[in-house]
Design a protein around this motif. Structure first.
Motif, PDB file in Angstrom:
ATOM      1  N   LEU A 169       0.779  -1.191  -0.094  1.00 24.06           N
ATOM      2  CA  LEU A 169       0.018   0.093   0.036  1.00 24.06           C
ATOM      3  C   LEU A 169       0.878   1.338  -0.029  1.00 24.06           C
ATOM      4  CD1 LEU A 169      -2.827  -1.023   2.396  1.00 24.06           C
ATOM      5  CD2 LEU A 169      -3.130  -0.251  -0.054  1.00 24.06           C
ATOM      6  N   PRO A 170       1.912   1.294   0.673  1.00 19.72           N
ATOM      7  CA  PRO A 170       2.622   2.862   0.883  1.00 19.72           C
ATOM      8  C   PRO A 170       3.182   3.315  -0.524  1.00 19.72           C
ATOM      9  CG  PRO A 170       3.308   1.277   2.670  1.00 19.72           C
ATOM     10  CD  PRO A 170       2.432   0.439   1.860  1.00 19.72           C
ATOM     11  N   GLU A 171       3.597   2.332  -1.367  1.00 22.97           N
ATOM     12  CA  GLU A 171       3.966   2.832  -2.724  1.00 22.97           C
ATOM     13  C   GLU A 171       2.890   3.355  -3.505  1.00 22.97           C
ATOM     14  OE1 GLU A 171       4.254  -1.135  -5.259  1.00 22.97           O
ATOM     15  OE2 GLU A 171       5.677  -0.785  -4.239  1.00 22.97           O
ATOM     16  N   ARG A 172       1.584   2.866  -3.369  1.00 25.26           N
ATOM     17  CA  ARG A 172       0.719   3.451  -4.075  1.00 25.26           C
ATOM     18  C   ARG A 172      -0.120   4.623  -3.604  1.00 25.26           C
ATOM     19  NH1 ARG A 172      -2.002  -1.058  -6.664  1.00 25.26           N
ATOM     20  NH2 ARG A 172      -0.298  -2.560  -6.826  1.00 25.26           N
ATOM     21  N   VAL A 173       0.423   5.072  -2.222  1.00 30.74           N
ATOM     22  CA  VAL A 173      -0.499   6.327  -1.560  1.00 30.74           C
ATOM     23  C   VAL A 173      -0.120   7.702  -2.105  1.00 30.74           C
ATOM     24  CG1 VAL A 173      -0.361   7.506   0.569  1.00 30.74           C
ATOM     25  CG2 VAL A 173      -0.709   5.110   0.666  1.00 30.74           C
ATOM     26  N   PRO A 174       0.855   7.955  -2.693  1.00 32.86           N
ATOM     27  CA  PRO A 174       1.245   9.343  -3.523  1.00 32.86           C
ATOM     28  C   PRO A 174       0.492   9.600  -4.636  1.00 32.86           C
ATOM     29  CG  PRO A 174       3.320   8.655  -2.549  1.00 32.86           C
ATOM     30  CD  PRO A 174       2.298   7.326  -2.403  1.00 32.86           C
ATOM     31  N   GLN A 175       0.419   8.623  -5.302  1.00 30.59           N
ATOM     32  CA  GLN A 175      -0.479   8.714  -6.519  1.00 30.59           C
ATOM     33  C   GLN A 175      -2.128   8.875  -6.199  1.00 30.59           C
ATOM     34  OE1 GLN A 175       1.898   6.279  -6.423  1.00 30.59           O
ATOM     35  NE2 GLN A 175       3.396   7.576  -7.645  1.00 30.59           N
ATOM     36  N   VAL A 176      -2.394   7.914  -5.102  1.00 31.05           N
ATOM     37  CA  VAL A 176      -3.751   8.027  -4.881  1.00 31.05           C
ATOM     38  C   VAL A 176      -4.286   9.258  -4.198  1.00 31.05           C
ATOM     39  CG1 VAL A 176      -5.576   7.108  -3.235  1.00 31.05           C
ATOM     40  CG2 VAL A 176      -4.130   5.497  -4.522  1.00 31.05           C
ATOM     41  N   LEU A 177      -3.355   9.914  -3.346  1.00 31.81           N
ATOM     42  CA  LEU A 177      -3.532  11.420  -2.855  1.00 31.81           C
ATOM     43  C   LEU A 177      -3.322  12.425  -3.940  1.00 31.81           C
ATOM     44  CD1 LEU A 177      -1.199  10.972   0.504  1.00 31.81           C
ATOM     45  CD2 LEU A 177      -3.580  10.805   0.501  1.00 31.81           C
ATOM     46  N   ALA A 178      -2.897  12.186  -4.543  1.00 32.44           N
ATOM     47  CA  ALA A 178      -2.722  13.317  -6.033  1.00 32.44           C
ATOM     48  C   ALA A 178      -4.120  13.229  -6.758  1.00 32.44           C
ATOM     49  CB  ALA A 178      -1.408  13.123  -6.703  1.00 32.44           C
ATOM     50  N   CYS A 179      -4.290  12.102  -6.868  1.00 30.52           N
ATOM     51  CA  CYS A 179      -5.616  11.956  -7.686  1.00 30.52           C
ATOM     52  C   CYS A 179      -6.818  12.689  -6.918  1.00 30.52           C
ATOM     53  CB  CYS A 179      -6.060  10.524  -7.907  1.00 30.52           C
ATOM     54  SG  CYS A 179      -7.577  10.135  -8.490  1.00 30.52           S
ATOM     55  N   ILE A 180      -7.081  12.206  -5.609  1.00 32.33           N
ATOM     56  CA  ILE A 180      -7.936  12.724  -4.786  1.00 32.33           C
ATOM     57  C   ILE A 180      -7.957  14.214  -4.691  1.00 32.33           C
ATOM     58  CG2 ILE A 180      -9.084  12.580  -2.631  1.00 32.33           C
ATOM     59  CD1 ILE A 180      -8.170  10.054  -2.099  1.00 32.33           C
ATOM     60  N   TYR A 181      -6.922  14.779  -4.521  1.00 25.21           N
ATOM     61  CA  TYR A 181      -6.733  16.318  -4.433  1.00 25.21           C
ATOM     62  C   TYR A 181      -7.102  16.988  -5.798  1.00 25.21           C
ATOM     63  CZ  TYR A 181      -5.157  20.819  -2.616  1.00 25.21           C
ATOM     64  OH  TYR A 181      -5.323  22.052  -2.268  1.00 25.21           O
ATOM     65  N   LEU A 182      -6.617  16.319  -6.729  1.00 26.22           N
ATOM     66  CA  LEU A 182      -7.114  17.153  -7.978  1.00 26.22           C
ATOM     67  C   LEU A 182      -8.430  16.943  -8.357  1.00 26.22           C
ATOM     68  CD1 LEU A 182      -4.114  15.967 -10.502  1.00 26.22           C
ATOM     69  CD2 LEU A 182      -4.698  18.072  -9.654  1.00 26.22           C
ATOM     70  N   VAL A 183      -9.159  15.930  -7.803  1.00 24.00           N
ATOM     71  CA  VAL A 183     -10.503  15.986  -7.859  1.00 24.00           C
ATOM     72  C   VAL A 183     -11.128  17.171  -7.156  1.00 24.00           C
ATOM     73  CG1 VAL A 183     -12.681  14.745  -7.422  1.00 24.00           C
ATOM     74  CG2 VAL A 183     -10.753  13.573  -8.431  1.00 24.00           C
ATOM     75  N   PHE A 184     -10.766  17.315  -5.948  1.00 23.21           N
ATOM     76  CA  PHE A 184     -11.294  18.319  -5.033  1.00 23.21           C
ATOM     77  C   PHE A 184     -10.757  19.678  -5.762  1.00 23.21           C
ATOM     78  CE2 PHE A 184     -10.566  21.414  -1.744  1.00 23.21           C
ATOM     79  CZ  PHE A 184     -11.893  21.369  -1.110  1.00 23.21           C
ATOM     80  N   THR A 185      -9.609  20.083  -6.199  1.00 21.48           N
ATOM     81  CA  THR A 185      -9.244  21.220  -6.794  1.00 21.48           C
ATOM     82  C   THR A 185     -10.212  21.793  -8.102  1.00 21.48           C
ATOM     83  OG1 THR A 185      -7.248  20.360  -7.833  1.00 21.48           O
ATOM     84  CG2 THR A 185      -7.022  21.457  -5.789  1.00 21.48           C
ATOM     85  N   GLU A 186     -10.513  20.597  -8.675  1.00 25.77           N
ATOM     86  CA  GLU A 186     -11.305  21.122  -9.991  1.00 25.77           C
ATOM     87  C   GLU A 186     -12.500  21.393  -9.528  1.00 25.77           C
ATOM     88  OE1 GLU A 186     -13.068  21.646 -13.341  1.00 25.77           O
ATOM     89  OE2 GLU A 186     -10.808  21.420 -12.974  1.00 25.77           O
ATOM     90  N   GLY A 187     -13.108  20.688  -8.473  1.00 25.71           N
ATOM     91  CA  GLY A 187     -14.364  20.920  -7.754  1.00 25.71           C
ATOM     92  C   GLY A 187     -14.627  22.393  -7.074  1.00 25.71           C
TER      93      GLY A 187
END
Length: 405
Positions: A169-187
């Motif tokens: 899981l740790p190696e995937r976390v940065p990309q997952v976080l980046a994705c979620i935040y990009l969704v938020f910033t677009e909203g």
């Protein structure tokens, strides 16, 4: 609610669920598109179902299974048969959410980081290719090709649609976080359209952020991101005036901010206290605003220090522009303008840098220069709400010039 609104709200969930059931990302996406086409044909006569998301998912699942049955008659029957009858044994996992499962699938290390984020934004969150391109500051064809290659990679490499083992899981976390935040910033700051805010994207990003914290309660950067989103979103209702003009932070009624969001955000920030990543200083900035009883009481020293830490972590010119604005409030607009001029010129920053310069010039009383800067800012205004605000400021500086000040 119109079909296009249902698509924005439900397409990601439907694709995630169908992809899990049939094990084919492209097939799932096509099936969901077919389901929405059927909705456009049938809903005007039958009426929208009580649960449109469930209707779309069911129709899409059936379309996907029908296609697999047809394909099973034309060869590779063993493979297609296994996809027709996916395993029924449930995974033992603390969070059962198809979208979160698909996010981690899209963040597989076999995919390039930008492809991971773009794919998740497109399939899980329903952003268009144009919206993703603006988020990445890249041409639409580039993003479209990246999405196509990523889906092909998932298919040819047989990347599974499941959550990875805990030790991966740790190696995937940065990309997952980046994705979620990009969704938020677009909203939170929509890059185009008639509204500066798309609330459904803010809500979706926060929902996914909460799920990620539930899934990984010991991951401080996940808590930092959740804190950041909650604290920023607490101001959502005050960001647009009644006439549709963007309302700057200093003009907002703080008594109308969402106290529940702020309290949850502060608790999340406390849970993130050991974070060493980029979301923590951003959350500190949001907390400084949320905790200030008035604009005049804002702790700009804390905010500038947080921007400097963020600049150390990212080297981002966007952060440098925001730091310059904060310096202007801490030390005066002249110092802020000097800090802004020190940021290397980049045409991709025009939407942020030019309005910041215009505001600093306005505060300095340099009305003629401010007028020119606001005119330039209007050329790159991303949405109608922002454009109305810039025009309001432009009229203010023109009125000041007319008065001889």
């Amino acid at each position: 609610m119109q079909v296009d609104q249902v698509f924005k709200a439900e397409s990601g969930r439907a694709i995630a669920t169908v992809a899990r059931l049939v094990g084919d990302l492209t097939l799932a996406e096509d099936a969901v598109q077919e389901a929405f086409a059927e909705a456009i044909r049938s809903w005007p006569g039958t009426g929208m179902p009580a649960n449109p998301g469930a209707w779309i998912t069911t129709v899409a699942r059936n379309r996907a299974l029908d296609r697999l049955r047809r394909e099973s008659l034309r060869g590779n029957k063993e493979l297609d048969a296994t996809r027709l009858f996916p395993p029924t044994e449930e995974e033992v996992w603390p969070v059962r959410d198809d979208q979160l499962r698909l996010i981690f699938t899209c963040a597989h290390p076999a995919l390039a980081p930008q492809a991971q984020v773009a794919l998740t934004l497109r399939l899980v969150c329903g952003l268009t290719v144009a919206e993703i391109a603006r988020a990445f500051l890249q041409p639409e064809p580039t993003v479209s090709q990246r999405l196509t290659r990523a889906k092909s990679k998932i298919r040819t490499a047989a990347i599974p649609f499941r959550l990875p083992p805990e030790h991966l899981l740790p190696e995937r976390v940065p990309q997952v976080l980046a994705c979620i935040y990009l969704v938020f910033t677009e909203g939170y700051s929509a890059t185009s359209g008639s509204s500066a805010i798309r609330g459904e994207l803010c809500e979706e990003a926060i929902r996914l952020g909460r799920l990620l914290c539930e899934l990984m309660p010991d991951e401080p950067e996940a808590w930092a991101l959740l804190a950041l989103m909650l604290l920023q979103d607490s101001r959502r209702g005050e960001r647009i005036a009644a006439d549709g003009t963007a309302r700057p932070l200093e003009e907002q009624d703080r008594t109308r901010w969402d106290r529940g969001r702020i309290e949850e955000g502060m608790r999340s920030l406390a849970a993130a206290r050991h974070s060493t990543g980029q979301y923590f200083p951003q959350a500190v900035i949001a907390a400084a605003h949320a905790g200030s009883p008035s604009w005049d009481a804002t702790e700009w020293t804390v905010i500038v220090a947080a921007y400097e830490r963020l600049l150390e972590l990212t080297g981002s010119p966007v952060v440098a522009v925001n730091r310059a604005v904060a310096v202007g409030f801490r030390d005066g607009p002249e110092r802020g303008l000097e800090a802004l001029d020190a940021v290397p010129d980049d045409p991709r920053l025009a939407r942020l840098r030019v309005p910041a310069r215009a505001d600093l010039l306005r505060r300095l009383g340099r009305s003629a220069e401010a007028e020119d800067a606001y005119l330039a800012a209007l050329e790159s205004a991303g949405n109608e709400t922002t454009e109305r605000f810039l025009r309001r400021r432009l009229e203010e500086v023109r009125a000041t010039r007319a008065d001889g000040h």
